[in-house]
Write an enzyme that holds these catalytic residues in place. Structure first.
Site, PDB file in Angstrom:
ATOM      1  N   CYS A 115       4.436  16.055   5.312  1.00 41.14           N
ATOM      2  CA  CYS A 115       5.675  16.346   6.050  1.00 41.14           C
ATOM      3  C   CYS A 115       6.157  17.772   5.841  1.00 41.14           C
ATOM      4  O   CYS A 115       7.014  18.248   6.583  1.00 41.14           O
ATOM      5  CB  CYS A 115       6.771  15.370   5.647  1.00 41.14           C
ATOM      6  SG  CYS A 115       6.254  13.671   5.819  1.00 41.14           S
ATOM      7  N   HIS A 256      13.810  17.428   7.091  1.00 41.32           N
ATOM      8  CA  HIS A 256      12.737  16.557   7.569  1.00 41.32           C
ATOM      9  C   HIS A 256      13.338  15.188   7.883  1.00 41.32           C
ATOM     10  O   HIS A 256      14.133  14.655   7.106  1.00 41.32           O
ATOM     11  CB  HIS A 256      11.652  16.432   6.497  1.00 41.32           C
ATOM     12  CG  HIS A 256      10.669  15.339   6.773  1.00 41.32           C
ATOM     13  ND1 HIS A 256      10.037  15.217   7.994  1.00 41.32           N
ATOM     14  CD2 HIS A 256      10.232  14.310   6.007  1.00 41.32           C
ATOM     15  CE1 HIS A 256       9.242  14.164   7.946  1.00 41.32           C
ATOM     16  NE2 HIS A 256       9.344  13.588   6.759  1.00 41.32           N
ATOM     17  N   ASN A 286       9.834   9.000  11.637  1.00 40.30           N
ATOM     18  CA  ASN A 286       9.255  10.067  10.816  1.00 40.30           C
ATOM     19  C   ASN A 286       7.985  10.581  11.494  1.00 40.30           C
ATOM     20  O   ASN A 286       6.981   9.869  11.552  1.00 40.30           O
ATOM     21  CB  ASN A 286       8.950   9.492   9.426  1.00 40.30           C
ATOM     22  CG  ASN A 286       8.345  10.517   8.475  1.00 40.30           C
ATOM     23  OD1 ASN A 286       7.953  11.602   8.885  1.00 40.30           O
ATOM     24  ND2 ASN A 286       8.290  10.155   7.205  1.00 40.30           N
TER      25      ASN A 286
HETATM   26  N1  ACO Z   1      11.824  -5.307   7.241  1.00 38.74           N
HETATM   27  C1  ACO Z   1      12.429  -6.164   6.421  1.00 38.74           C
HETATM   28  N2  ACO Z   1      12.294  -6.146   5.090  1.00 38.74           N
HETATM   29  C2  ACO Z   1      11.502  -5.171   4.578  1.00 38.74           C
HETATM   30  C3  ACO Z   1      10.831  -4.230   5.382  1.00 38.74           C
HETATM   31  C4  ACO Z   1      11.015  -4.339   6.782  1.00 38.74           C
HETATM   32  N3  ACO Z   1      10.433  -3.483   7.656  1.00 38.74           N
HETATM   33  N4  ACO Z   1      10.129  -3.411   4.604  1.00 38.74           N
HETATM   34  C5  ACO Z   1      10.341  -3.795   3.336  1.00 38.74           C
HETATM   35  N5  ACO Z   1      11.169  -4.869   3.320  1.00 38.74           N
HETATM   36  C6  ACO Z   1      11.672  -5.624   2.169  1.00 38.74           C
HETATM   37  C7  ACO Z   1      10.802  -5.450   0.943  1.00 38.74           C
HETATM   38  O1  ACO Z   1       9.718  -6.378   1.002  1.00 38.74           O
HETATM   39  C8  ACO Z   1      11.777  -5.769  -0.148  1.00 38.74           C
HETATM   40  O2  ACO Z   1      11.914  -7.169  -0.247  1.00 38.74           O
HETATM   41  P1  ACO Z   1      12.089  -7.864  -1.699  1.00 38.74           P
HETATM   42  O3  ACO Z   1      13.369  -7.300  -2.256  1.00 38.74           O
HETATM   43  O4  ACO Z   1      12.144  -9.297  -1.343  1.00 38.74           O
HETATM   44  O5  ACO Z   1      10.879  -7.450  -2.494  1.00 38.74           O
HETATM   45  C9  ACO Z   1      13.102  -5.224   0.376  1.00 38.74           C
HETATM   46  O6  ACO Z   1      12.938  -5.082   1.792  1.00 38.74           O
HETATM   47  C10 ACO Z   1      13.481  -3.883  -0.222  1.00 38.74           C
HETATM   48  O7  ACO Z   1      12.346  -3.048  -0.170  1.00 38.74           O
HETATM   49  P2  ACO Z   1      12.406  -1.530  -0.626  1.00 38.74           P
HETATM   50  O8  ACO Z   1      11.056  -0.898  -0.427  1.00 38.74           O
HETATM   51  O9  ACO Z   1      13.015  -1.426  -1.979  1.00 38.74           O
HETATM   52  O10 ACO Z   1      13.454  -0.966   0.442  1.00 38.74           O
HETATM   53  P3  ACO Z   1      14.135   0.450   0.500  1.00 38.74           P
HETATM   54  O11 ACO Z   1      15.587   0.320   0.582  1.00 38.74           O
HETATM   55  O12 ACO Z   1      13.567   1.394  -0.535  1.00 38.74           O
HETATM   56  O13 ACO Z   1      13.667   0.983   1.938  1.00 38.74           O
HETATM   57  C11 ACO Z   1      12.053   2.507   2.840  1.00 38.74           C
HETATM   58  C12 ACO Z   1      12.294   1.126   2.212  1.00 38.74           C
HETATM   59  C13 ACO Z   1      12.790   2.563   4.144  1.00 38.74           C
HETATM   60  C14 ACO Z   1      10.569   2.678   3.087  1.00 38.74           C
HETATM   61  C15 ACO Z   1      12.578   3.609   1.899  1.00 38.74           C
HETATM   62  O14 ACO Z   1      12.123   3.378   0.585  1.00 38.74           O
HETATM   63  C16 ACO Z   1      12.161   4.992   2.311  1.00 38.74           C
HETATM   64  O15 ACO Z   1      12.619   5.512   3.296  1.00 38.74           O
HETATM   65  N6  ACO Z   1      11.354   5.651   1.491  1.00 38.74           N
HETATM   66  C17 ACO Z   1      11.011   7.049   1.718  1.00 38.74           C
HETATM   67  C18 ACO Z   1      10.027   7.235   2.815  1.00 38.74           C
HETATM   68  C19 ACO Z   1       9.896   8.720   3.046  1.00 38.74           C
HETATM   69  O16 ACO Z   1      10.842   9.482   2.996  1.00 38.74           O
HETATM   70  N7  ACO Z   1       8.730   9.235   3.277  1.00 38.74           N
HETATM   71  C20 ACO Z   1       8.708  10.715   3.421  1.00 38.74           C
HETATM   72  C21 ACO Z   1       7.463  11.217   3.370  1.00 38.74           C
HETATM   73  S1  ACO Z   1       6.441  10.440   4.580  1.00 38.74           S
HETATM   74  C22 ACO Z   1       5.040  11.415   4.749  1.00 38.74           C
HETATM   75  O17 ACO Z   1       4.814  12.324   3.986  1.00 38.74           O
HETATM   76  C23 ACO Z   1       4.058  11.060   5.855  1.00 38.74           C
END
Ligand code: ACO
Length: 329
Positions: A115, A256, A286
């Site tokens: 990214c 980003h 993203n």
């Molecule tokens: N729908 C419903 N539930 C979901 C989904 C979904 N799409 N995805 C995950 N969950 C569930 C998980 O299974 C978990 O359930 P559990 O508590 O029963 O285990 C719960 O939701 C919480 O999961 P987390 O992963 O802790 O959720 P979080 O609040 O962290 O959000 C997310 C996930 C959106 C991916 C976030 O962590 C994020 O944005 N991370 C950063 C991503 C990023 O910025 N990437 C940048 C670089 S990308 C690149 O370089 C190409």
């Protein structure tokens, strides 16, 4: 403050026509519009069709830039393409773009900084111009993340989209505008928190790769989230300090576009009110290296960035890599 030696001229973008909404994902995996919007801010993303390759999307963006810069393809000395989802593993997508554009005089290569690829590319372009190696460098951020996204993995598939954005880097024509600061950083020890395990030399294409789906992006979302907030805050501080500016001097922050919560946390740390922060993650998701140049083009076309505007761009991505740049438009 550093005297700018290099300026950005012209912007362009392309996003595929097909759109996947959160409602579409509700039919594909166990998720909900409510979860996606609350956790990410994303409502829809653009997904490429068969002819919307990285090189083809980049050509659309590049042609807009050349028109605005008043130059032709033969005037380009170098093409620097930030992409983590190239059309082929060999040669680079920049080479395919060079051929498509007819930029016969340009050296062309890709930069793989996930990214952060567009800001890494701009910094390399700044170096090429200041060293006298190139006069006009076309810098692109383009991704087709849909081709490396596992649409059975709900924790990643809802995040990513496709698109391309571009600008041109050249020596300053007027000492008031240009790149005021650039900051690049990497921590390769954290590579496996966001990566594609297979497809390269360590895990070459074979039956095992198909079975373990190692070709697709794997991400430890929560860890990436925390590192993104910390690193983007660091990058904003470093670039502003290098430019001798404070948040108050910045007219537009382009972060980003990965997640609205990361964007809000970055803005809060930088001391920037959200009305100075450009957000389009709701419409594109993203798009990795394409996210900042797409946003830059929208800001310029909407008049949010005008002659004399001070723009802070900040990115974070796989590697981990992170970067920030201050530009006087
Ligand atoms: N729908 C419903 N539930 C979901 C989904 C979904 N799409 N995805 C995950 N969950 C569930 C998980 O299974 C978990 O359930 P559990 O508590 O029963 O285990 C719960 O939701 C919480 O999961 P987390 O992963 O802790 O959720 P979080 O609040 O962290 O959000 C997310 C996930 C959106 C991916 C976030 O962590 C994020 O944005 N991370 C950063 C991503 C990023 O910025 N990437 C940048 C670089 S990308 C690149 O370089 C190409």
């Amino acid at each position: 403050m550093k005297r700018p030696l290099v300026e950005l001229v012209g912007t362009g973008r392309y996003t595929p026509t097909k759109v996947l909404t959160n409602a579409d994902f509700e039919r594909m995996v166990d998720t909900s519009d409510e979860w996606i919007v609350e956790r990410t801010g994303i409502r829809e993303r653009h997904i490429s069709g068969p002819t919307e390759t990285v090189a083809a999307m980049s050509k659309f963006a590049a042609v807009q830039v050349l028109e605005q810069a008043g130059i032709g393809p033969l005037d380009i000395d170098a093409i620097v393409m930030g992409t983590a989802s190239p059309d082929r593993l060999l040669p680079s997508s920049a080479c395919d773009l060079q051929a498509l554009l007819g930029a016969d005089n340009a050296a062309a290569f890709d930069i793989q900084a996930a990214c952060s690829g567009f800001l890494y590319g701009l910094t390399v372009a700044e170096g090429l111009v200041t060293a006298g190696t190139a006069r006009h460098v076309l810098v692109i951020g383009a991704e087709r993340l849909s081709t490396i996204t596992d649409y059975t993995d709900r924790s990643t598939c809802i995040l990513f989209g496709d698109g391309a954005g571009a600008t041109l880097v050249r020596a300053v024509s007027d000492g008031r505008r240009g790149i005021l600061a650039s900051y690049l950083k990497t921590d390769g020890r954290l590579a496996e928190l966001l990566y594609r395990p297979g497809g390269g030399g360590c895990h070459p294409p074979d039956e095992r790769l198909l079975a373990d789906r190692g070709y697709f992006i794997k991400m430890a979302g929560r860890e990436v989230f925390k590192a993104a907030v910390r690193s983007m805050a660091d990058a904003c501080d470093q670039a502003l300090s290098q430019a001798g500016l404070t948040a108050r001097d910045v007219d537009v922050l382009i972060p980003h576009q990965a997640n609205i919560r990361i964007i809000e946390a970055t803005a809060k740390h930088a001391g920037m009110p959200m009305d100075k922060v450009y957000v389009n993650v709701d419409r594109y998701g993203n798009t990795s290296a394409a996210s900042i140049p797409i946003a830059l083009d929208e800001c310029v076309r909407e008049g949010r960035i005008r002659e004399g505007s001070t723009v802070l761009m900040v990115a974070f991505g796989g590697g981990f890599t992170w970067a920030a740049m201050v530009v006087r438009w």
